[in-house]
Design an enzyme around this catalytic site. Structure first.
Site, PDB file in Angstrom:
ATOM      1  N   HIS A 107       0.845  -1.192   0.000  1.00 47.76           N
ATOM      2  CA  HIS A 107       0.000   0.000   0.000  1.00 47.76           C
ATOM      3  C   HIS A 107       0.880   1.242   0.000  1.00 47.76           C
ATOM      4  O   HIS A 107       2.048   1.183   0.386  1.00 47.76           O
ATOM      5  CB  HIS A 107      -0.914   0.023   1.228  1.00 47.76           C
ATOM      6  CG  HIS A 107      -0.233   0.546   2.454  1.00 47.76           C
ATOM      7  ND1 HIS A 107       0.630  -0.222   3.202  1.00 47.76           N
ATOM      8  CD2 HIS A 107      -0.271   1.760   3.045  1.00 47.76           C
ATOM      9  CE1 HIS A 107       1.087   0.503   4.202  1.00 47.76           C
ATOM     10  NE2 HIS A 107       0.560   1.699   4.142  1.00 47.76           N
ATOM     11  N   LYS A 153       8.867  -0.843 -10.786  1.00 49.32           N
ATOM     12  CA  LYS A 153       8.183  -1.400 -11.956  1.00 49.32           C
ATOM     13  C   LYS A 153       8.552  -2.867 -12.083  1.00 49.32           C
ATOM     14  O   LYS A 153       9.478  -3.351 -11.427  1.00 49.32           O
ATOM     15  CB  LYS A 153       8.533  -0.628 -13.223  1.00 49.32           C
ATOM     16  CG  LYS A 153       9.994  -0.569 -13.563  1.00 49.32           C
ATOM     17  CD  LYS A 153      10.211   0.326 -14.772  1.00 49.32           C
ATOM     18  CE  LYS A 153      11.682   0.635 -14.949  1.00 49.32           C
ATOM     19  NZ  LYS A 153      11.902   1.582 -16.015  1.00 49.32           N
ATOM     20  N   ARG A 167      17.083   0.050 -12.435  1.00 49.81           N
ATOM     21  CA  ARG A 167      17.218  -0.018 -13.901  1.00 49.81           C
ATOM     22  C   ARG A 167      17.907  -1.325 -14.262  1.00 49.81           C
ATOM     23  O   ARG A 167      18.681  -1.867 -13.481  1.00 49.81           O
ATOM     24  CB  ARG A 167      18.060   1.151 -14.408  1.00 49.81           C
ATOM     25  CG  ARG A 167      17.387   2.474 -14.225  1.00 49.81           C
ATOM     26  CD  ARG A 167      18.207   3.578 -14.902  1.00 49.81           C
ATOM     27  NE  ARG A 167      17.513   4.836 -14.828  1.00 49.81           N
ATOM     28  CZ  ARG A 167      17.709   5.743 -13.878  1.00 49.81           C
ATOM     29  NH1 ARG A 167      18.594   5.528 -12.935  1.00 49.81           N
ATOM     30  NH2 ARG A 167      17.036   6.864 -13.889  1.00 49.81           N
TER      31      ARG A 167
END
Length: 176
Positions: A107, A153, A167
């Site tokens: 969250h 991500k 990255r």
């Protein structure tokens, strides 16, 4: 708000839920509307107890009391921080190593939104110490997250990632 969260929990395919914050107050003041405060306190208690338990008992406690899906041969450092609101949104595959002081979040509170997300960690993954895994992220099988990284991500399988934000450093041909 809790009804939307319940629907999200039932729908296993939806990785992220965003709720708009209403009102002039800080969204953190609404945390008790997100989850029952007693359940959140219980989750936090179990997470802290797990910091002093031997590894086998720790994994059993995380599975049984918090509903985290954990595979076989998983190593979780004693200082790992797990989200106390919805730890059942975390899934960890087989042969995973989670380093010292890694934070796994499900969250996030921002000024305008509240975000919930499932965290899926694949098989044979290494997460380096002091890393932070953001809600709604999937880490592919055989991947490595370098120490002190912010994973915001999805990470594809068999890759080395690191940095803030994380990255791609290189493709992995074999496990490190």
């Amino acid at each position: 708000m809790r009804d939307k969260i319940r629907q999200f929990l039932k729908n296993k395919k939806q990785p992220i839920l965003l709720l708009k914050h209403k009102g002039n107050t800080n969204p953190l003041y609404e945390w008790s509307k997100i989850r029952n405060p007693l359940r959140t306190a219980f989750n936090a208690f179990i997470i802290n107890i797990c910091k002093i338990l031997p590894l086998g008992m720790k994994v059993s406690f995380l599975r049984f009391f918090l509903g985290i899906k954990i595979g076989k041969n998983v190593g979780i450092a004693p200082s790992t921080e797990i989200d106390p609101y919805y730890p059942e949104l975390i899934s960890i595959g087989d042969n995973v190593t989670i380093g010292w002081k890694v934070n796994i979040l499900c969250h996030e509170f921002t000024q305008a939104r509240i975000r919930f997300g499932r965290v899926n960690i694949g098989k044979n993954v290494l997460i380096g110490a002091f890393s932070l895994i953001r809600s709604g992220v999937s880490i592919g099988d055989n991947s490595v997250i370098a120490m002190d990284s912010f994973v915001n991500k999805d990470i594809p399988p068999s890759e080395l990632w690191g940095g803030v934000p994380a990255r791609r450093i290189r493709k992995l041909k074999e496990a490190i």
